[in-house]
Design a protein around this motif. Structure first.
Motif, PDB file in Angstrom:
ATOM      1  N   VAL A 149      15.927  10.121  -9.760  1.00  0.00           N
ATOM      2  CA  VAL A 149      15.444   9.187 -10.771  1.00  0.00           C
ATOM      3  C   VAL A 149      13.775   9.149  -9.167  1.00  0.00           C
ATOM      4  N   VAL A 150      12.680   8.566  -9.408  1.00  0.00           N
ATOM      5  CA  VAL A 150      11.487   9.197  -8.559  1.00  0.00           C
ATOM      6  C   VAL A 150      11.547   7.642  -8.806  1.00  0.00           C
ATOM      7  N   ALA A 151      11.619   7.184  -7.314  1.00  0.00           N
ATOM      8  CA  ALA A 151      11.897   5.704  -7.099  1.00  0.00           C
ATOM      9  C   ALA A 151      10.394   5.874  -5.419  1.00  0.00           C
ATOM     10  N   GLY A 152       9.173   6.172  -5.124  1.00  0.00           N
ATOM     11  CA  GLY A 152       8.645   6.530  -4.190  1.00  0.00           C
ATOM     12  C   GLY A 152       7.607   5.462  -4.631  1.00  0.00           C
ATOM     13  N   GLY A 153       6.972   5.537  -5.356  1.00  0.00           N
ATOM     14  CA  GLY A 153       5.767   4.910  -5.559  1.00  0.00           C
ATOM     15  C   GLY A 153       6.073   3.483  -4.436  1.00  0.00           C
ATOM     16  N   GLN A 154       4.841   2.637  -4.277  1.00  0.00           N
ATOM     17  CA  GLN A 154       3.823   1.910  -3.679  1.00  0.00           C
ATOM     18  C   GLN A 154       4.005   0.767  -4.926  1.00  0.00           C
ATOM     19  N   GLY A 155       3.935   0.869  -6.118  1.00  0.00           N
ATOM     20  CA  GLY A 155       4.622  -0.812  -7.160  1.00  0.00           C
ATOM     21  C   GLY A 155       2.738  -1.559  -6.550  1.00  0.00           C
ATOM     22  N   THR A 156       2.078  -1.045  -6.191  1.00  0.00           N
ATOM     23  CA  THR A 156       0.203  -1.875  -6.379  1.00  0.00           C
ATOM     24  C   THR A 156       0.715  -2.612  -7.598  1.00  0.00           C
ATOM     25  N   ARG A 157       0.015  -2.489  -8.175  1.00  0.00           N
ATOM     26  CA  ARG A 157      -0.083  -3.247  -9.837  1.00  0.00           C
ATOM     27  C   ARG A 157       0.966  -4.364  -9.753  1.00  0.00           C
ATOM     28  N   LEU A 158       2.223  -3.940  -9.610  1.00  0.00           N
ATOM     29  CA  LEU A 158       2.967  -5.161  -9.377  1.00  0.00           C
ATOM     30  C   LEU A 158       2.690  -6.544  -8.505  1.00  0.00           C
TER      31      LEU A 158
ATOM     32  N   GLN B 140      13.191  11.490   1.472  1.00  0.00           N
ATOM     33  CA  GLN B 140      12.348  10.899   0.946  1.00  0.00           C
ATOM     34  C   GLN B 140      10.962  12.029   0.790  1.00  0.00           C
ATOM     35  N   GLN B 141       9.939  11.563  -0.046  1.00  0.00           N
ATOM     36  CA  GLN B 141       9.766  12.646  -0.383  1.00  0.00           C
ATOM     37  C   GLN B 141       8.116  12.780   0.417  1.00  0.00           C
ATOM     38  N   GLY B 142       7.594  14.027   0.478  1.00  0.00           N
ATOM     39  CA  GLY B 142       6.701  14.362   1.520  1.00  0.00           C
ATOM     40  C   GLY B 142       5.043  13.445   1.648  1.00  0.00           C
TER      41      GLY B 142
ATOM     42  N   SER C 144      -0.277   8.217   2.009  1.00  0.00           N
ATOM     43  CA  SER C 144       0.178   8.480   1.203  1.00  0.00           C
ATOM     44  C   SER C 144       1.166   9.446   0.310  1.00  0.00           C
ATOM     45  N   PRO C 145       2.503   8.371  -0.476  1.00  0.00           N
ATOM     46  CA  PRO C 145       3.272   9.622  -1.130  1.00  0.00           C
ATOM     47  C   PRO C 145       2.303  10.715  -1.610  1.00  0.00           C
ATOM     48  N   ASP C 146       2.835  11.813  -2.330  1.00  0.00           N
ATOM     49  CA  ASP C 146       2.196  12.499  -2.248  1.00  0.00           C
ATOM     50  C   ASP C 146       2.689  13.130  -4.087  1.00  0.00           C
ATOM     51  N   GLY C 147       2.149  11.749  -4.775  1.00  0.00           N
ATOM     52  CA  GLY C 147       2.881  11.561  -5.865  1.00  0.00           C
ATOM     53  C   GLY C 147       3.916  12.018  -6.455  1.00  0.00           C
ATOM     54  N   HIS C 148       4.602  12.340  -7.801  1.00  0.00           N
ATOM     55  CA  HIS C 148       5.823  11.950  -8.267  1.00  0.00           C
ATOM     56  C   HIS C 148       5.946  13.546  -8.701  1.00  0.00           C
ATOM     57  N   GLY C 149       4.941  14.205  -8.745  1.00  0.00           N
ATOM     58  CA  GLY C 149       5.169  15.602  -8.099  1.00  0.00           C
ATOM     59  C   GLY C 149       5.716  16.449  -7.420  1.00  0.00           C
TER      60      GLY C 149
ATOM     61  N   TRP D 290      14.125  10.177 -14.441  1.00  0.00           N
ATOM     62  CA  TRP D 290      12.806   9.463 -15.009  1.00  0.00           C
ATOM     63  C   TRP D 290      12.397   8.674 -14.277  1.00  0.00           C
ATOM     64  N   GLN D 291      11.376   7.263 -14.196  1.00  0.00           N
ATOM     65  CA  GLN D 291      10.916   7.484 -13.651  1.00  0.00           C
ATOM     66  C   GLN D 291      11.922   5.272 -12.923  1.00  0.00           C
ATOM     67  N   ILE D 292      11.769   4.902 -11.660  1.00  0.00           N
ATOM     68  CA  ILE D 292      12.223   3.957 -11.935  1.00  0.00           C
ATOM     69  C   ILE D 292      12.047   2.610 -12.603  1.00  0.00           C
ATOM     70  N   ASP D 293      10.438   2.288 -13.067  1.00  0.00           N
ATOM     71  CA  ASP D 293      10.029   1.576 -13.175  1.00  0.00           C
ATOM     72  C   ASP D 293      10.606   1.274 -14.546  1.00  0.00           C
TER      73      ASP D 293
ATOM     74  N   VAL E 191       7.863  -1.425 -16.578  1.00  0.00           N
ATOM     75  CA  VAL E 191       7.589  -2.908 -16.184  1.00  0.00           C
ATOM     76  C   VAL E 191       5.929  -2.254 -14.800  1.00  0.00           C
ATOM     77  N   LYS E 192       5.082  -2.223 -14.646  1.00  0.00           N
ATOM     78  CA  LYS E 192       4.089  -1.745 -13.799  1.00  0.00           C
ATOM     79  C   LYS E 192       3.600  -2.746 -13.111  1.00  0.00           C
ATOM     80  N   ASN E 193       2.667  -3.948 -14.376  1.00  0.00           N
ATOM     81  CA  ASN E 193       1.804  -5.079 -13.972  1.00  0.00           C
ATOM     82  C   ASN E 193       2.442  -6.585 -13.939  1.00  0.00           C
TER      83      ASN E 193
HETATM   84  P1  UTP Z   1       3.717   5.014 -10.893  1.00  0.00           P
HETATM   85  O1  UTP Z   1       2.462   5.797 -11.222  1.00  0.00           O
HETATM   86  O2  UTP Z   1       3.420   3.569 -11.801  1.00  0.00           O
HETATM   87  O3  UTP Z   1       3.200   4.353  -9.230  1.00  0.00           O
HETATM   88  O4  UTP Z   1       5.067   6.012 -10.529  1.00  0.00           O
HETATM   89  P2  UTP Z   1       3.824   3.240  -8.829  1.00  0.00           P
HETATM   90  O5  UTP Z   1       3.665   3.948  -7.048  1.00  0.00           O
HETATM   91  O6  UTP Z   1       5.156   2.841  -9.027  1.00  0.00           O
HETATM   92  O7  UTP Z   1       2.678   1.303  -9.107  1.00  0.00           O
HETATM   93  P3  UTP Z   1       1.129   1.712  -8.788  1.00  0.00           P
HETATM   94  O8  UTP Z   1       0.666   3.022  -9.254  1.00  0.00           O
HETATM   95  O9  UTP Z   1       1.347   1.781  -6.746  1.00  0.00           O
HETATM   96  O10 UTP Z   1       1.163   0.610  -9.225  1.00  0.00           O
HETATM   97  C1  UTP Z   1       5.662   5.962 -11.505  1.00  0.00           C
HETATM   98  C2  UTP Z   1       6.411   6.275 -10.774  1.00  0.00           C
HETATM   99  O11 UTP Z   1       6.352   7.856 -10.231  1.00  0.00           O
HETATM  100  C3  UTP Z   1       6.812   7.033  -8.983  1.00  0.00           C
HETATM  101  C4  UTP Z   1       7.022   5.543  -9.004  1.00  0.00           C
HETATM  102  O12 UTP Z   1       8.202   4.838  -7.393  1.00  0.00           O
HETATM  103  C5  UTP Z   1       7.634   5.584 -10.466  1.00  0.00           C
HETATM  104  O13 UTP Z   1       8.784   5.508 -11.006  1.00  0.00           O
HETATM  105  N1  UTP Z   1       6.198   7.966  -8.007  1.00  0.00           N
HETATM  106  C6  UTP Z   1       5.186   7.742  -7.520  1.00  0.00           C
HETATM  107  C7  UTP Z   1       7.139   8.430  -6.148  1.00  0.00           C
HETATM  108  O14 UTP Z   1       8.185   8.500  -6.395  1.00  0.00           O
HETATM  109  N2  UTP Z   1       6.214   9.192  -6.460  1.00  0.00           N
HETATM  110  C8  UTP Z   1       4.465   8.391  -5.731  1.00  0.00           C
HETATM  111  O15 UTP Z   1       4.452   8.660  -5.270  1.00  0.00           O
HETATM  112  C9  UTP Z   1       4.039   7.585  -6.671  1.00  0.00           C
END
Ligand code: UTP
Length: 475
Positions: free
Chosen positions: A108-117, A190-192, A214-219, A245-248, A400-402
Motif C-alpha cells: 500500500v502507498v501511504a506517503g501522501g499528505q492528505g491535504t484535501r481531507l 520511506q519514499q524519496g 515534498s514526497p516524490d509521488g506514488h511513482g 493499492w492506495q491507502i484511501d 476518501v479524498k475530501n
Molecule cells: P493522492 O493523490 O490522493 O494524494 O494520493 P494525497 O496526498 O493522499 O492527498 P492530497 O492530494 O494531498 O489531498 C493517492 C495515494 O498515493 C499515496 C497517498 O498516500 C494515497 O494512498 N501517495 C501520494 C504516496 O504514497 N506518496 C506520494 O508522494 C503521494
C-alpha cells in the motif's frame, strides 16, 4: 575535509547551479543546523536537478497527445459462459495457488499528505468503518490477517510512508500491536523527496536551514521499494508479485485470485483494474493504447472529442477509468531500478510556504512554486505485457479524498454499507431498504467474517435478522 573547505566547495557548487541563496542564513545557523544544511545539499544531484528545472519547472510543457492513441482492451468483470468462463476459472485457481504458496505480498502507498481531507497525521489513521470506526490501517491489517488464514500462508505487508509521516506510521503500528499482525511481516519504509521550486527554478527554503521538499509521488515507490530493502525482503520470502493499492480506498479487494491469476497466465509485468467511467469527463485516468502499450492518459489531457467519442452501441470509446489498483512483479521493480529509467515528473503548481530573502516565513495566498511528483501508472507502458481487468465501482472503489461532498468520509461509509448489504443479499439475507433503494441500516462486515462475497455465502447461517435502523457488525 575541513568544514571551511566543505563550505567553500558547497558555495562553488551552488553558485554554478544558480542556487547560492540556500546559504543566505549561514551566519545565523548553529553548528547542528549548518551540518544538517550541508548534508541536505550534498544529497542533491544538481546536474540532474538543472535538467528538471528546464524541463518541468520553468516551462509548463503542454501535453502532446500521442498520434497512435487507441482505447485499451480489457477483460470483463465476469465471464458467464464459453472459453472466457473456463479461462477465468483457471485464472482464479492459479491466483489462489500463488497466494497460498506465499508468492504474493501486499503493498500500500501511504506517503501522501492528505491535504484535501485535512486530517492531522497519516491518512491510514483515519477512522472510516461505519459501525466500529476502524481506521484504514486497521481494516487493511485485518484483511491481510484474514487472507493469511484463508490461504494458510504468511502474507508480508509493505507500507510506503514518506519522511513526513514515517515516524507517526511506525508509532501507530507499534501502539496498536500491529493490529494483530507479526511485526516482522510488516515492512514500513520511506519514499524519496524532491525539492520544491519557485517559478524561476530556485529551490525554496522551509526554514533557514531546511530545504523545502515534498514526497516524490506514488511513482516514487519503484525506487523506494528497492532502496529500502523491501525488494530484498521479498526475495528472501520468494514473493514474486505485489498487489498494489492506495491507502484511501477501503473497498479494494486486496487479494483477488482472478486478477492475480489473469496477470500471471498472461505473463504480465504490471496489471491494472479499471472501471467503466460514469461519464466522458470523469476525473480518472483513461486506459489507452499508445504504440501498442497500455498507457494512462489523465482526464485533463484527453481532448473532449475523444472523451465523448462513442462506439456503435452507444458506449464510450475511451471507457476504462484507472482506479489505482495494480499488480506489480518483483522482477519488474528490479528491472526499472537497474540502469537509469526514471518515471516522468508531473508538475503541480502549489502554494508553498517558504523563507524569503529577509528570513521571514511567507505563507502565500496564491500559488508561488512547483512541486514535482511521479505517478505509478507511468510504469505501465514500460511493462512488456499488461492486463486490464474491469471491476465494478460499488464493489471496489470508494476513496476518501475530501473533507466533505464527493469522495468524503460520509460517502465512503455509505458505499461500505451498501457493498456489504449487497454481499448479505446475495447470500439470501433480507436487508431493509428505504423507498429510494438505499440501505436503511448501518452494516459492517469485519475481514475476519468475510473478505469477499463468497465468504459470506459460506457463513450465511450466522447472519441475524436485520431490522431497519440496526447497526449490524459481523465478525
Ligand atoms: P493522492 O493523490 O490522493 O494524494 O494520493 P494525497 O496526498 O493522499 O492527498 P492530497 O492530494 O494531498 O489531498 C493517492 C495515494 O498515493 C499515496 C497517498 O498516500 C494515497 O494512498 N501517495 C501520494 C504516496 O504514497 N506518496 C506520494 O508522494 C503521494
Amino acid at each position: 575535509m575541513t568544514s571551511e573547505n566543505m563550505l567553500e566547495k558547497c558555495e562553488k557548487l551552488l553558485k554554478k547551479h544558480n542556487q547560492g541563496h540556500l546559504l543566505t542564513f549561514w551566519q545565523q545557523l548553529d553548528d547542528n543546523q549548518r551540518q544538517s544544511l550541508l548534508l541536505q545539499i550534498q544529497q542533491l544531484d544538481f546536474n540532474v536537478i538543472d535538467g528538471w528545472i528546464e524541463r518541468y519547472v520553468k516551462t509548463d510543457t503542454p501535453f502532446k497527445l500521442p498520434i497512435s492513441l487507441k482505447p485499451a482492451s480489457s477483460y470483463p468483470h465476469q465471464a458467464d459462459k464459453g472459453p472466457t468462463k473456463r479461462k477465468y476459472e483457471e485464472a482464479a485457481r492459479a491466483g489462489a495457488h500463488l497466494i497460498s504458496t506465499g508468492r504474493v505480498g501486499a503493498f500500500v502507498v501511504a506517503g501522501g499528505q492528505g491535504t484535501r481531507l485535512g486530517f492531522d497525521g497519516p491518512k491510514g489513521n483515519f477512522p472510516i468503518s461505519p459501525v466500529k470506526n476502524k481506521t484504514l490501517f486497521q481494516i487493511f491489517a485485518e484483511t491481510i490477517l484474514a487472507a493469511s488464514q484463508k490461504y494458510n500462508t504468511t502474507i508480508p505487508w509493505y507500507i510506503m510512508a514518506s519522511p513526513l509521516n514515517y515516524q507517526q506510521t511506525l508509532d501507530i503500528f507499534g501502539g496498536s500491536n500491529y493490529f494483530g499482525l507479526k511485526p516482522s511481516d510488516v515492512f514500513i519504509f520511506q519514499q524519496g523527496t524532491i525539492p520544491n521550486f519557485d517559478f524561476d527554478g530556485k529551490i525554496l527554503l522551509a526554514d533557514k536551514s531546511t530545504i523545502a521538499c515534498s514526497p516524490d509521488g506514488h511513482g516514487g515507490s519503484f525506487r523506494a521499494l528497492c532502496k529500502s530493502g523491501a525488494v530484498d525482503d521479498m526475495k528472501k520470502r520468494s514473493v514474486e508479485i505485489l498487489t498494489y493499492w492506495q491507502i484511501d480506498n477501503p473497498l479494494v479487494k486486496v487479494f483477488d485470485p482472478l486478477f492475480i491469476g489473469l496477470h500471471s497466465l498472461e505473463k504480465a509485468e504490471m496489471s491494472s483494474k479499471a472501471l467503466i467511467k460514469a461519464h466522458p469527463k470523469e476525473k480518472v485516468g483513461n486506459f489507452c493504447l499508445v504504440d501498442g502499450k497500455v498507457t494512462v492518459i489523465e482526464y485533463s489531457d484527453l481532448p473532449d472529442e475523444l472523451a465523448e467519442k462513442r462506439n456503435a452501441d452507444g458506449s464510450l470509446a475511451f471507457s476504462l477509468g484507472s482506479i489505482a489498483i495494480h499488480i506489480i512483479n518483483r522482477k519488474f521493480i528490479e528491472k526499472l531500478n537497474c540502469g537509469d529509467t526514471r518515471l516522468p515528473f508531473h508538475r503541480a503548481v502549489k502554494k508553498i510556504p517558504f523563507i524569503d530573502s529577509a528570513g521571514n516565513l511567507v505563507k502565500p495566498r496564491e500559488p508561488n512554486g512547483v512541486k514535482l511528483e511521479c505517478f505509478i501508472f507511468d510504469a505501465l507502458p514500460l511493462a512488456t505485457n499488461s492486463v486490464i481487468l474491469q471491476t465494478v465501482r460499488s464493489e471496489e472503489f470508494a476513496p476518501v479524498k475530501n473533507a466533505d461532498g464527493l469522495e468524503s468520509p460520509q460517502a465512503t461509509k455509505q458505499m461500505m454499507t451498501e457493498r456489504w448489504a449487497a454481499w448479505l443479499e446475495s447470500a439470501g439475507a433480507a436487508v431493509p431498504r428505504k423507498p429510494d433503494g438505499s440501505v436503511d441500516c448501518v452494516i459492517e462486515i469485519a475481514p475476519s467474517f468475510a473478505i469477499d462475497k463468497d465468504d459470506v455465502e459460506k457463513k450465511k447461517s450466522r447472519i441475524p435478522e436485520i431490522k431497519s435502523m440496526d447497526r449490524l457488525y459481523l465478525a
